[in-house]
Design an enzyme around this catalytic site. Sequence first.
Site, PDB file in Angstrom:
ATOM      1  N   ARG A 132      46.259  60.393  33.753  1.00 25.55           N
ATOM      2  CA  ARG A 132      47.109  59.317  33.240  1.00 25.55           C
ATOM      3  C   ARG A 132      46.265  58.207  32.629  1.00 25.55           C
ATOM      4  NH1 ARG A 132      45.550  54.215  35.564  1.00 25.55           N
ATOM      5  NH2 ARG A 132      46.007  54.151  37.778  1.00 25.55           N
ATOM      6  N   GLU A 231      54.685  49.383  35.922  1.00 31.39           N
ATOM      7  CA  GLU A 231      53.742  48.278  36.120  1.00 31.39           C
ATOM      8  C   GLU A 231      53.211  47.835  34.757  1.00 31.39           C
ATOM      9  OE1 GLU A 231      50.713  48.664  39.187  1.00 31.39           O
ATOM     10  OE2 GLU A 231      49.232  47.760  37.860  1.00 31.39           O
ATOM     11  N   ARG A 235      52.698  53.950  30.808  1.00 30.67           N
ATOM     12  CA  ARG A 235      51.829  54.892  31.521  1.00 30.67           C
ATOM     13  C   ARG A 235      52.073  56.240  30.877  1.00 30.67           C
ATOM     14  NH1 ARG A 235      49.788  53.415  36.843  1.00 30.67           N
ATOM     15  NH2 ARG A 235      49.171  51.248  36.535  1.00 30.67           N
ATOM     16  N   CYS A 277      47.133  44.767  35.617  1.00 30.20           N
ATOM     17  CA  CYS A 277      46.241  44.579  36.765  1.00 30.20           C
ATOM     18  C   CYS A 277      44.798  44.809  36.307  1.00 30.20           C
ATOM     19  CB  CYS A 277      46.599  45.582  37.862  1.00 30.20           C
ATOM     20  SG  CYS A 277      45.603  45.420  39.346  1.00 30.20           S
ATOM     21  N   THR A 279      42.309  45.860  37.669  1.00 32.98           N
ATOM     22  CA  THR A 279      41.645  47.048  38.218  1.00 32.98           C
ATOM     23  C   THR A 279      41.756  48.251  37.284  1.00 32.98           C
ATOM     24  OG1 THR A 279      43.642  47.793  39.354  1.00 32.98           O
ATOM     25  CG2 THR A 279      42.159  46.357  40.589  1.00 32.98           C
ATOM     26  N   ARG A 286      42.977  57.719  35.082  1.00 38.54           N
ATOM     27  CA  ARG A 286      42.805  58.361  36.384  1.00 38.54           C
ATOM     28  C   ARG A 286      43.057  59.846  36.169  1.00 38.54           C
ATOM     29  NH1 ARG A 286      43.952  59.230  41.975  1.00 38.54           N
ATOM     30  NH2 ARG A 286      46.129  59.801  41.800  1.00 38.54           N
ATOM     31  N   ARG A 315      41.871  60.763  48.140  1.00 37.08           N
ATOM     32  CA  ARG A 315      43.058  60.126  48.731  1.00 37.08           C
ATOM     33  C   ARG A 315      43.897  61.211  49.374  1.00 37.08           C
ATOM     34  NH1 ARG A 315      45.855  56.819  43.690  1.00 37.08           N
ATOM     35  NH2 ARG A 315      44.167  55.393  43.239  1.00 37.08           N
ATOM     36  N   GLU A 320      47.804  56.165  47.358  1.00 34.29           N
ATOM     37  CA  GLU A 320      46.515  55.529  47.533  1.00 34.29           C
ATOM     38  C   GLU A 320      46.097  55.367  48.996  1.00 34.29           C
ATOM     39  OE1 GLU A 320      46.219  52.283  44.906  1.00 34.29           O
ATOM     40  OE2 GLU A 320      44.148  51.845  45.466  1.00 34.29           O
TER      41      GLU A 320
HETATM   42  C1  CIR Z   1      45.633  43.937  45.466  1.00 35.99           C
HETATM   43  O1  CIR Z   1      45.123  42.946  45.000  1.00 35.99           O
HETATM   44  O2  CIR Z   1      45.178  44.527  46.436  1.00 35.99           O
HETATM   45  C2  CIR Z   1      46.900  44.437  44.830  1.00 35.99           C
HETATM   46  N1  CIR Z   1      47.363  43.443  43.916  1.00 35.99           N
HETATM   47  C3  CIR Z   1      46.751  45.775  44.140  1.00 35.99           C
HETATM   48  C4  CIR Z   1      45.467  46.036  43.433  1.00 35.99           C
HETATM   49  C5  CIR Z   1      45.383  47.465  42.949  1.00 35.99           C
HETATM   50  N2  CIR Z   1      45.963  47.623  41.670  1.00 35.99           N
HETATM   51  C6  CIR Z   1      47.080  48.303  41.406  1.00 35.99           C
HETATM   52  O3  CIR Z   1      47.720  48.878  42.261  1.00 35.99           O
HETATM   53  N3  CIR Z   1      47.429  48.349  40.147  1.00 35.99           N
END
Ligand code: CIR
Length: 363
Positions: A132, A231, A235, A277, A279, A286, A315, A320
């Site tokens: 993805r 999100e 995606r 996000c 990250t 992924r 995982r 996750e």
């Molecule tokens: C954190 O800060 O732990 C959460 N806001 C999630 C961070 C991981 N990112 C995500 O799932 N897109």
Amino acid sequence: QWRKQWESKPVDELWQSLQKGNSKSLLKKHLTEERYKKLKDKKTSLGGTLAQCISSGALHAGSKVGIYACDPAVYTDPDYCDLFKLVIQDYHTGNASGNVKHPEPSFGTDAQIDSLGDLDPTGYFVKSTRVRVARSHKGMPFPPSARKEDFEKMEKLACEGLYTMTGELAGTYYPLRGMDKATQNKMIEDHFLFRADDAVLGDAGGYSCWDTGRGIFHNKDKTFLTWLNEEDHFRFISMQMGGNLGQVYKRLVTAIKHIETKMQFAKADGLGYLTFCPTNLGTTMRASVHVRVPMLSKDPKVLNEICAKYNLQPRGVHGEHSESKGGVYDISNKRRLGLTEWEAVTEMKNGVLEIIKEEAKLT
Ligand code: CIR
């Protein structure tokens, strides 16, 4: 409850919660009082605010990162990018003062992609393969600062692009709004349906104006899917049973290259594709397999060593933070920023081949 346009709590209230709670997040680490004062009343060029960025992290002390981008502008805004750069460096390299530069996207040549092949011709070890990526519309806000009209505009633009796809990729769009029960049940059964049920994302404004502009596009065989405004704005997902990574990756690359001729995605020099996000920045990719390794899972030391060597993340198969069940692991590339898409998928391939080799020795 999320139908209305989401509004964050006042920024000083969020700041107080962050100070009081015992958060270990990268947000708390890097949002010094000085940076807070500089940003608290500063709007981005797309109208986003600091309160929108820190809302989730301030309300959830367990957050590891704690910050979201209210819109793509924060990543290049001269005032906001300081804070975001520190969090990004720290998360993606483990060192906030490092300087990771993301390369230009590179998906591999056709010959390279064809050479990926099947990771498990026996069909015993690899149950399924999935790749993805996330994408964002250039110049459009992320959910916390998006209005109903923005979601509608993004959905329309996305559908116009998706409906130009042909052959194996041609498909149908199913909006969440007004979806009938039978379609809903089918989507749940197929594990495609996404919902507004994650408080961490909800408190980041992720479900604002829910379910406007949200929906799922998929081809006939359900091997290519697109989530709209879950999100991220997009995606894109390619998946199938078995281990044919070559087919899965090629399908995804064909689809995103085609869509990119129909619309512009948000990108920044040195950061790659921009996401809600931080990250997920960079390749946003992924690439994963569900692999059956009952022998290795008896003592995960060897599995963990291989994963560390190839930068893979093991995982459980239910997301996750789940445990492995019946010796089946979800194995994916851990690095998304600072390498090309081709390098990320190759790292996953090499690591999984090694895992299968070790499992086969014990079988
Ligand atoms: C954190 O800060 O732990 C959460 N806001 C999630 C961070 C991981 N990112 C995500 O799932 N897109």
